[in-house]
Design a protein around this motif. Sequence first.
Motif, PDB file in Angstrom:
ATOM      1  N   LYS A  78      25.471  32.797  62.606  1.00 36.16           N
ATOM      2  CA  LYS A  78      25.586  31.977  61.397  1.00 36.16           C
ATOM      3  C   LYS A  78      25.704  30.501  61.749  1.00 36.16           C
ATOM      4  O   LYS A  78      25.209  29.634  61.025  1.00 36.16           O
ATOM      5  CB  LYS A  78      26.790  32.431  60.572  1.00 36.16           C
TER       6      LYS A  78
ATOM      7  N   ARG B  88      22.177  29.140  62.445  1.00 30.86           N
ATOM      8  CA  ARG B  88      21.310  29.044  61.273  1.00 30.86           C
ATOM      9  C   ARG B  88      21.807  28.035  60.242  1.00 30.86           C
ATOM     10  O   ARG B  88      21.017  27.261  59.692  1.00 30.86           O
ATOM     11  CB  ARG B  88      21.172  30.421  60.635  1.00 30.86           C
ATOM     12  N   PHE B  89      23.117  28.046  59.995  1.00 28.81           N
ATOM     13  CA  PHE B  89      23.648  27.262  58.888  1.00 28.81           C
ATOM     14  C   PHE B  89      24.572  26.124  59.304  1.00 28.81           C
ATOM     15  O   PHE B  89      24.892  25.255  58.487  1.00 28.81           O
ATOM     16  CB  PHE B  89      24.410  28.176  57.922  1.00 28.81           C
ATOM     17  N   GLY B  90      25.060  26.140  60.547  1.00 33.82           N
ATOM     18  CA  GLY B  90      25.994  25.116  60.999  1.00 33.82           C
ATOM     19  C   GLY B  90      27.414  25.644  61.077  1.00 33.82           C
ATOM     20  O   GLY B  90      27.779  26.618  60.413  1.00 33.82           O
TER      21      GLY B  90
ATOM     22  N   ASP C 248      30.230  24.482  60.076  1.00 36.33           N
ATOM     23  CA  ASP C 248      31.174  24.255  58.991  1.00 36.33           C
ATOM     24  C   ASP C 248      30.596  24.745  57.661  1.00 36.33           C
ATOM     25  O   ASP C 248      31.048  24.352  56.590  1.00 36.33           O
ATOM     26  CB  ASP C 248      31.539  22.773  58.886  1.00 36.33           C
ATOM     27  N   SER C 249      29.608  25.629  57.752  1.00 33.63           N
ATOM     28  CA  SER C 249      28.958  26.165  56.559  1.00 33.63           C
ATOM     29  C   SER C 249      29.801  27.286  55.957  1.00 33.63           C
ATOM     30  O   SER C 249      30.676  27.865  56.602  1.00 33.63           O
ATOM     31  CB  SER C 249      27.575  26.709  56.920  1.00 33.63           C
ATOM     32  N   ASP C 250      29.519  27.620  54.706  1.00 34.42           N
ATOM     33  CA  ASP C 250      30.207  28.744  54.067  1.00 34.42           C
ATOM     34  C   ASP C 250      29.919  30.044  54.805  1.00 34.42           C
ATOM     35  O   ASP C 250      30.811  30.892  54.957  1.00 34.42           O
ATOM     36  CB  ASP C 250      29.775  28.864  52.603  1.00 34.42           C
ATOM     37  N   ALA C 251      28.670  30.214  55.254  1.00 38.81           N
ATOM     38  CA  ALA C 251      28.314  31.445  55.970  1.00 38.81           C
ATOM     39  C   ALA C 251      29.097  31.553  57.271  1.00 38.81           C
ATOM     40  O   ALA C 251      29.580  32.644  57.636  1.00 38.81           O
ATOM     41  CB  ALA C 251      26.812  31.472  56.240  1.00 38.81           C
ATOM     42  N   TRP C 252      29.230  30.433  57.984  1.00 36.95           N
ATOM     43  CA  TRP C 252      29.981  30.465  59.249  1.00 36.95           C
ATOM     44  C   TRP C 252      31.458  30.729  58.978  1.00 36.95           C
ATOM     45  O   TRP C 252      32.091  31.532  59.674  1.00 36.95           O
ATOM     46  CB  TRP C 252      29.805  29.128  59.978  1.00 36.95           C
ATOM     47  N   ARG C 253      32.006  30.079  57.980  1.00 38.86           N
ATOM     48  CA  ARG C 253      33.420  30.302  57.652  1.00 38.86           C
ATOM     49  C   ARG C 253      33.667  31.760  57.260  1.00 38.86           C
ATOM     50  O   ARG C 253      34.704  32.336  57.608  1.00 38.86           O
ATOM     51  CB  ARG C 253      33.832  29.375  56.508  1.00 38.86           C
TER      52      ARG C 253
ATOM     53  N   ASP D 137      26.695  20.772  65.439  1.00 34.73           N
ATOM     54  CA  ASP D 137      25.600  20.662  64.484  1.00 34.73           C
ATOM     55  C   ASP D 137      24.800  19.395  64.779  1.00 34.73           C
ATOM     56  O   ASP D 137      25.381  18.324  65.010  1.00 34.73           O
ATOM     57  CB  ASP D 137      26.131  20.604  63.058  1.00 34.73           C
TER      58      ASP D 137
ATOM     59  N   THR E  74      20.224  24.686  63.268  1.00 29.76           N
ATOM     60  CA  THR E  74      21.178  23.637  62.890  1.00 29.76           C
ATOM     61  C   THR E  74      22.247  23.476  63.958  1.00 29.76           C
ATOM     62  O   THR E  74      22.505  22.374  64.452  1.00 29.76           O
ATOM     63  CB  THR E  74      21.835  23.974  61.540  1.00 29.76           C
TER      64      THR E  74
END
Length: 393
Positions: free
Chosen positions: A221, A224-226, A228-233, A266, A373
Amino acid sequence: MPSSVWPEPLPLASAPVPAYGSGSLADLLPTLAAGSGVPGMTATLTELPPADRNCVFLIDGLGWHQLLAHPAEAPFLSSLIATSRGGTGQPLTAGFPATTATSLASVGTGRTPGEHGLPGYTALNPDSGELMNQLRWKPWTDPHAWQPHPTVFSLADAAGVHTAQVSAPGFHHTPLTQVALSGGTFHGRLSGEERMDLAAAQLAAGDRALVYTYYSEVDGKGHRFGVDSDAWRGQLMYVDGLARRLAEQLPPRSALYITADHGMVDIPFDDRHRFDVDEDWELNAGIRLLGGEGRARHLYAVPGAARDVRTVWREVLGEQCWVAGRDEAIEAGWFGPHVEKRVRDRLGDVIVAARDDVAITATRREPNESALTGMHGSMTPAEQLVPLLEVRT
């Protein structure tokens, strides 16, 4: 253009070389195995007291800095920060490059990249002249010729320690597992919960035990998303629950160590932060093969061009990246205090490690990797530092 107009490149001595031999991932399993009486193992992490049963839970991509920045998403892991490295509250270093294939080989063999010979995401196979992807093991080469050293798991198993790996079923027969994590028994389980339950059961299966388990999607995650992204969190919250689940099932006389293979940064999608070798004639000049990954590059030059390649890359990127010739990187200890002869020619003629939040991409040669990202690989604290959280019973 006169050289005087170019800014001074970063001095190589300013690169924070990993703490090989005193505080790196390569020091972890030998220390645990030495505490279990495995012959030939040395406890270099002297702050870790021996335990009869040792479990290592490796969370792919969970760097020390990322953990410190997200206490709300990881309350259990955060509560263990003071236990890191035997109660010192300090992290480990991953090793260079800070990337999965290299780090898993360092963990499993207890050796530095210069010894085990997996020096990056992709590296030159001198026998074939091709770039080899050491995570996917393509093109194929004999795994045990590429990495001939025994794993710590195999040595522990031979010494009578109950040894097991619990991971995704698809990893069972991969070459990377063979050369880095084999020894004892492999148990494939799909869900994270199943892995935690089985790891605890395997830990209880012997009076002396060494168990390894792994979770990958924090890294996925982040790429793909960074980070500090919602997906990573969301993945951090999930893996925090997995760690708690495993800790609550530990049998007596156990030590659980929760660690990672690297951190992540990121990289913004603009020309000031991403340098595309496929679109930059100056950076591409003299390059035969482009190895490594965006944050840690191996540059393989056409014959006779290595010096010019190093000069140009220092002029263009030297303020933001450490740019070293192969011998300079070896002498500086980037790959460990010793680089074996069979490994030396796998290293780039020029090796580039990013200091600032920049990436060296190749949008035509590496379209998928260039679109990420979150990236990792270099020697910055955000990439290098990983936790070694501890729970004991």
